[in-house]
Scaffold this motif. Structure first.
Motif, short mmCIF file in Angstrom:
data_model
loop_
_atom_site.label_atom_id
_atom_site.label_comp_id
_atom_site.label_asym_id
_atom_site.label_seq_id
_atom_site.Cartn_x
_atom_site.Cartn_y
_atom_site.Cartn_z
N GLY A 112 -10.56 -11.13 -57.42
CA GLY A 112 -10.81 -11.52 -56.06
C GLY A 112 -9.46 -12.24 -55.68
N HIS A 113 -8.41 -12.08 -56.40
CA HIS A 113 -6.93 -12.66 -56.07
C HIS A 113 -6.36 -11.48 -55.20
CE1 HIS A 113 -7.11 -16.35 -58.62
NE2 HIS A 113 -8.05 -15.46 -59.17
N TYR A 114 -5.97 -11.61 -54.03
CA TYR A 114 -5.38 -10.61 -53.30
C TYR A 114 -4.30 -9.94 -54.14
CZ TYR A 114 -7.88 -11.89 -49.03
OH TYR A 114 -8.90 -11.97 -47.94
N ARG A 115 -4.08 -8.54 -54.03
CA ARG A 115 -2.87 -7.76 -54.20
C ARG A 115 -2.26 -7.43 -53.02
NH1 ARG A 115 -5.68 -3.83 -58.39
NH2 ARG A 115 -6.94 -3.43 -56.46
N THR A 116 -3.06 -6.83 -52.17
CA THR A 116 -2.55 -6.22 -50.77
C THR A 116 -3.34 -7.07 -49.64
OG1 THR A 116 -3.81 -4.48 -50.60
CG2 THR A 116 -1.65 -4.21 -51.72
N PRO A 170 -6.01 -20.28 -54.13
CA PRO A 170 -6.50 -19.41 -55.35
C PRO A 170 -6.18 -17.70 -54.78
CG PRO A 170 -7.87 -21.16 -55.31
CD PRO A 170 -7.00 -21.17 -53.91
N ALA A 171 -7.03 -17.56 -53.75
CA ALA A 171 -6.74 -16.23 -53.19
C ALA A 171 -5.63 -15.47 -53.16
CB ALA A 171 -7.80 -15.85 -51.90
N MET A 172 -4.65 -16.40 -52.70
CA MET A 172 -3.11 -15.83 -52.59
C MET A 172 -2.13 -15.82 -53.59
SD MET A 172 -3.69 -15.09 -49.29
CE MET A 172 -2.07 -14.62 -48.65
N ASP A 173 -2.65 -16.08 -54.63
CA ASP A 173 -1.65 -16.57 -55.73
C ASP A 173 -1.17 -15.29 -56.45
OD1 ASP A 173 -3.74 -15.76 -57.46
OD2 ASP A 173 -3.75 -17.78 -58.62
N ALA A 174 -1.49 -14.17 -56.27
CA ALA A 174 -1.11 -12.89 -56.87
C ALA A 174 -0.80 -11.87 -55.88
CB ALA A 174 -2.14 -12.53 -57.91
N VAL A 175 -0.80 -12.20 -54.59
CA VAL A 175 -0.46 -11.12 -53.70
C VAL A 175 0.90 -10.54 -53.66
CG1 VAL A 175 0.28 -12.67 -51.61
CG2 VAL A 175 -0.99 -10.47 -51.02
N GLU A 176 1.12 -9.23 -53.53
CA GLU A 176 2.24 -8.44 -53.55
C GLU A 176 2.63 -7.98 -52.47
OE1 GLU A 176 1.93 -5.37 -56.45
OE2 GLU A 176 0.92 -6.62 -58.02
N ARG A 177 1.72 -7.69 -51.25
CA ARG A 177 2.32 -7.33 -50.20
C ARG A 177 1.30 -7.98 -49.06
NH1 ARG A 177 0.36 -3.27 -46.29
NH2 ARG A 177 1.78 -2.27 -45.42
#
Length: 635
Positions: A511-515, A535-542
């Motif tokens: 549930g943590h965004y990648r893109t 929390p949902a934005m802590d792993a976003v790469e793009r």
């Protein structure tokens, strides 16, 4: 997503090959192992010469090779024939295993020409030593008793020696994953006993010699990952014991020979990523044992022969990225063992045959990027094992009623219907499709609202509904998509605040965004100040929010905490104020695009190499990569 990333583990899978290798060598070692009264002086000298050419042995593979000890009884990896006292087995692979261990070692050095003096040698295994370099000595061609030569996974260079004509008892020749060059010499085919030949992942060039037809005992041939040219020899059809044939990832051209149909024992055929042209020969029906067939990424053309429906054991059929035309043969529906079909990016026409509903073991059906017309045959609803269905970018003309509602009753994990002509609101039967995790309905004519029931699709991990005409706020129920990791909403008319997207729930570790792409919409209300703490934005790469002209507001300072960020697009969003310290100093940042806003002040210091174009149209900005602030003020 291509077939290589979706299909099940390949028979060429490295772990399977290594396991096969381990078991085989253990059996060979047990066969050859024997004690003799003393090590033959010629053999002792040859082995010590090899050891002297070793420059690094961090794992101590040759630690026991003491000149004062007997090489037959005391040296690890050396076994002698008890009758003659000559060394019969030299096995010091870098990768080995037992019932309760796996050992991975390396050795740096060269192969000594003195190894050619081990005149009774039957097994030479110096594979997986990683840093064994230099040429293969031509003296190895004198090992007339050699049956197994294993030098794969090293750093050997130069040509394969012509002297290998002397290896007339050779059964296995493994030279894969080195840097060997030049053409494959005829000497490789000198042994009529050769059963397995692996020369893959080198830098070999030239054509496959026609003399390969002499290897009538050959069972496995792997030449993939070289720069081989020319055509597939017609005499390939003489290798009737062949079970594995891999010529993929070369530059082989011409037609697939009709004689390939003679390979009735062949189970694995990989011809992908070459320059093959012409049609698939109708003789393919003779390959009665074929299980895995991959001919993708070539220039194959013409109709798919109906005889392809006579492959009683076929499991995976991969023909994507060619120029195949005509209708899909209904005979494919008789392939009861078929599990994966990848026919994307061809020029197939007509309808999807209803006989495909008989493929009861089918798990993946990818017919995307063709010219197929609708409707989707209802017979596909019988495919209870079907997990992935991709019909994207075909003119299916689904405007009349959208995707059929029976899709909700399948067990689909992945449903891709991008660019198929779907019109109107999102089909409400999707709310019942609990198994769907990957959903792509992009590039259609969807209109209306993003419905509240979307929050009930709690299994979604990937959602792409971009390039449609959806017009609404993001419903609050969106927060319930706790497994969603890739979201693309760009190119719609969505409006309101982004908070329901950014602050959705998570279900660790999912549930943590990648893109996340919400560009080219009409969002307003700015970016939330706590975006970098959600929390949902802590792993976003793009993260792409560009071209929401009414968004406004400042760039939040908390974005400096989004440590995984590589691409950030905020162009044309009506942003004002300065760029906060830390936002541009993220380690992995490669794209920072804030063009066409109203930003001002000094650009913070940063280590990433970011082009000036990404800051254009902000008249108040200065500092690298733009001109210095002092210079700008003077101007």
């Amino acid at each position: 997503m291509n077939s290589s990333s979706m299909a099940m583990a390949s028979p060429r899978d490295s772990n399977n090959r290594r396991l096969h290798h381990f078991l085989s060598i253990l059996l060979l070692s047990a066969t050859f192992l024997g004690r003799s009264d003393a090590c033959h002086p010629t053999d002792r000298a040859a082995l010590l010469a090899f050891k002297s050419g070793v420059t690094a042995d961090p794992s101590g593979l040759l630690r026991t090779w003491d000149a004062a000890a007997d090489c037959c009884s005391s040296w690890a990896g050396v076994a002698c024939d008890p009758a003659s006292g000559r060394v019969a087995n030299l096995s010091r692979p870098g990768l080995s295993s037992g019932p309760d261990f796996v050992s991975d070692a390396s050795v740096a050095g060269v192969l000594s020409p003195a190894l050619g003096n081990l005149s009774a040698l039957r097994l030479l295994d110096l594979s997986n030593l990683k840093q064994l370099s230099g040429p293969i000595p031509s003296s190895l061609g004198r090992l007339s008793h050699l049956q197994f030569l294993l030098l794969h996974f090293n750093d050997l260079t130069g040509p394969i020696p012509d002297s290998f004509t002397g290896l007339r008892r050779l059964r296995w020749l493994f030279l894969s994953s080195n840097r060997l060059s030049a053409a494959i010499p005829p000497s490789v085919f000198a042994s009529r006993a050769l059963a397995e030949l692996a020369l893959s992942e080198n830098q070999l060039s030239g054509a496959i010699p026609a003399t390969i037809g002499r290897l009538t005992a050959l069972e496995k041939l792997d030449l993939h990952g070289n720069s081989l040219t020319g055509s597939i020899p017609e005499k390939i059809g003489m290798l009737r014991k062949l079970t594995h044939l891999d010529l993929s990832e070369n530059r082989i051209s011409g037609r697939i020979p009709e004689s390939i149909g003679n390979l009735s024992n062949l189970m694995v055929l990989y011809l992908n990523h070459n320059h093959l042209t012409g049609g698939i020969p109708s003789s393919i029906s003779g390959m009665a044992s074929l299980r895995f067939c991959q001919m993708s990424d070539n220039g194959l053309s013409g109709n798919l022969p109906a005889s392809i429906g006579a492959l009683p054991r076929i499991q995976r059929l991969i023909l994507e990225n060619n120029h195949l035309t005509g209708e899909l043969p209904a005979a494919i529906g008789s392939l009861a063992t078929l599990t994966d079909v990848f026919f994307s990016s061809n020029r197939f026409t007509g309808k999807i045959p209803s006989s495909f509903g008989n493929l009861v073991r089918l798990m993946t059906l990818d017919l995307s990027r063709n010219h197929l017309s609708g409707p989707i045959p209802p017979e596909l609803s019988k495919l209870r094992n079907l997990q992935a269905l991709d019909l994207s970018f075909n003119p299916l003309f689904l405007q009349s009623g959208g995707p059929p509602s029976w899709l909700a009753r399948t067990n689909l994990f992945k449903l891709m219907l991008a660019g198929t002509g779907i019109a109107g609101p999102l089909p409400d039967w999707l709310s019942l499709a609990s198994s769907i995790s990957i959903l792509d309905l992009s590039s259609n004519n969807l209109t209306g609202e993003l419905p509240r029931w979307i929050g009930g699709m709690k299994g979604l991990s990937f959602l792409n509904i971009s390039n449609n005409g959806l017009r609404s706020r993001i419903p609050e129920e969106f927060k319930n998509l706790t497994m969603l990791m890739d979201l693309d909403l760009h190119g719609n008319e969505l409006y309101g605040k982004l908070r329901p997207v950014l602050a959705k729930g998570t279900q660790d570790p999912l549930g943590h965004y990648r893109t996340l792409d919400v560009s080219r919409n009409r969002f307003t209300g700015g970016l939330d100040e706590d975006i970098g703490e959600l929390p949902a934005m802590d792993a976003v790469e793009r993260l792409v929010v560009s071209e929401n002209p009414g968004l406004g507001g400042r760039i939040p300072a908390t974005m400096g905490r989004m440590e995984a960020l590589k691409v950030l697009g905020l162009a044309g969003d009506g942003l004002w104020g300065g760029i906060p310290e830390g936002v541009m100093d993220l380690d992995g940042l490669t794209v920072f695009d804030v063009r066409g806003n109203r930003l001002s002040g000094r650009i913070p210091r940063h280590t990433a190499r970011l082009p000036a174009e990404g800051f254009a149209g902000n008249l108040g900005l200065c500092g690298a990569p733009l001109p210095p602030c002092k210079t700008r003020r003077l101007q």
